[in-house]
Design an enzyme around this catalytic site. Structure first.
Site, PDB file in Angstrom:
ATOM      1  N   ALA A  24      39.876  46.968  44.801  1.00 23.30           N
ATOM      2  CA  ALA A  24      39.206  46.774  46.089  1.00 23.30           C
ATOM      3  C   ALA A  24      39.657  47.825  47.106  1.00 23.30           C
ATOM      4  O   ALA A  24      38.845  48.324  47.890  1.00 23.30           O
ATOM      5  CB  ALA A  24      39.471  45.369  46.619  1.00 23.30           C
ATOM      6  N   GLY A  27      37.823  50.903  46.170  1.00 20.82           N
ATOM      7  CA  GLY A  27      36.407  50.684  46.447  1.00 20.82           C
ATOM      8  C   GLY A  27      36.073  50.709  47.924  1.00 20.82           C
ATOM      9  O   GLY A  27      35.010  51.198  48.323  1.00 20.82           O
ATOM     10  N   ASP A  28      36.975  50.217  48.749  1.00 19.59           N
ATOM     11  CA  ASP A  28      36.770  50.251  50.190  1.00 19.59           C
ATOM     12  C   ASP A  28      36.648  51.695  50.663  1.00 19.59           C
ATOM     13  O   ASP A  28      35.752  52.038  51.442  1.00 19.59           O
ATOM     14  CB  ASP A  28      37.920  49.541  50.904  1.00 19.59           C
ATOM     15  N   GLY A  29      37.524  52.555  50.168  1.00 18.99           N
ATOM     16  CA  GLY A  29      37.481  53.968  50.547  1.00 18.99           C
ATOM     17  C   GLY A  29      36.217  54.656  50.053  1.00 18.99           C
ATOM     18  O   GLY A  29      35.583  55.429  50.790  1.00 18.99           O
TER      19      GLY A  29
END
Length: 136
Positions: A24, A27-29
């Site tokens: 996560a 994935g956020d980046g």
């Protein structure tokens, strides 16, 4: 929108062994960069206007909405990654987000991180494109 290429992809086994919250985090980046690039192509505005446009699309509520929009097209493997992350015990909470939205957003971010780390570029861009349209 083209993201930077991951020249050293992990195997699916290596990526699945990572903590879902690490997926996560990545994935956020990746998701934030994708949205920034898309918004940059749409405007020649100032940085503060760009920032507002991006933050409205990467907050937990918007990510949860994106996840619900793509849920029907996920493979079994992708669905498993999402569920593992959604059900992970987190020690933090997003501001102005419900617990449910935050958990769904965490699953969405983990899925994006997993696809990026494993070099599944076409699939990643398809899901990001679909999720972007939902929050446009």
């Amino acid at each position: 929108m083209s993201l930077p290429i991951n020249d050293n992809p992990m195997t699916t086994k290596q990526a699945r062994e990572l903590n879902p919250l690490v997926l996560a985090y990545v994935g956020d980046g990746v998701h934030t960069l994708y949205v920034r690039l898309r918004e940059l192509c749409k405007t020649t505005g100032k940085a503060d206007k760009l920032h507002k446009a991006v933050t409205s699309k990467v907050k937990a509520e918007a990510q949860a909405k994106s996840m619900l929009a793509i849920a029907d097209i996920l493979s079994e493997e992708e669905n498993d990654i999402f569920h593992r992350a959604r059900n992970s015990h987190t020690h933090s909470m997003a501001k102005n987000a419900t617990v449910n939205d935050y958990r769904i957003a965490t699953g969405f971010e983990a899925l994006i991180g997993y696809l990026y780390l494993t070099g599944q570029r076409e699939r990643l861009e398809l899901l990001l494109d679909c999720s972007y349209v939902v929050n446009a």
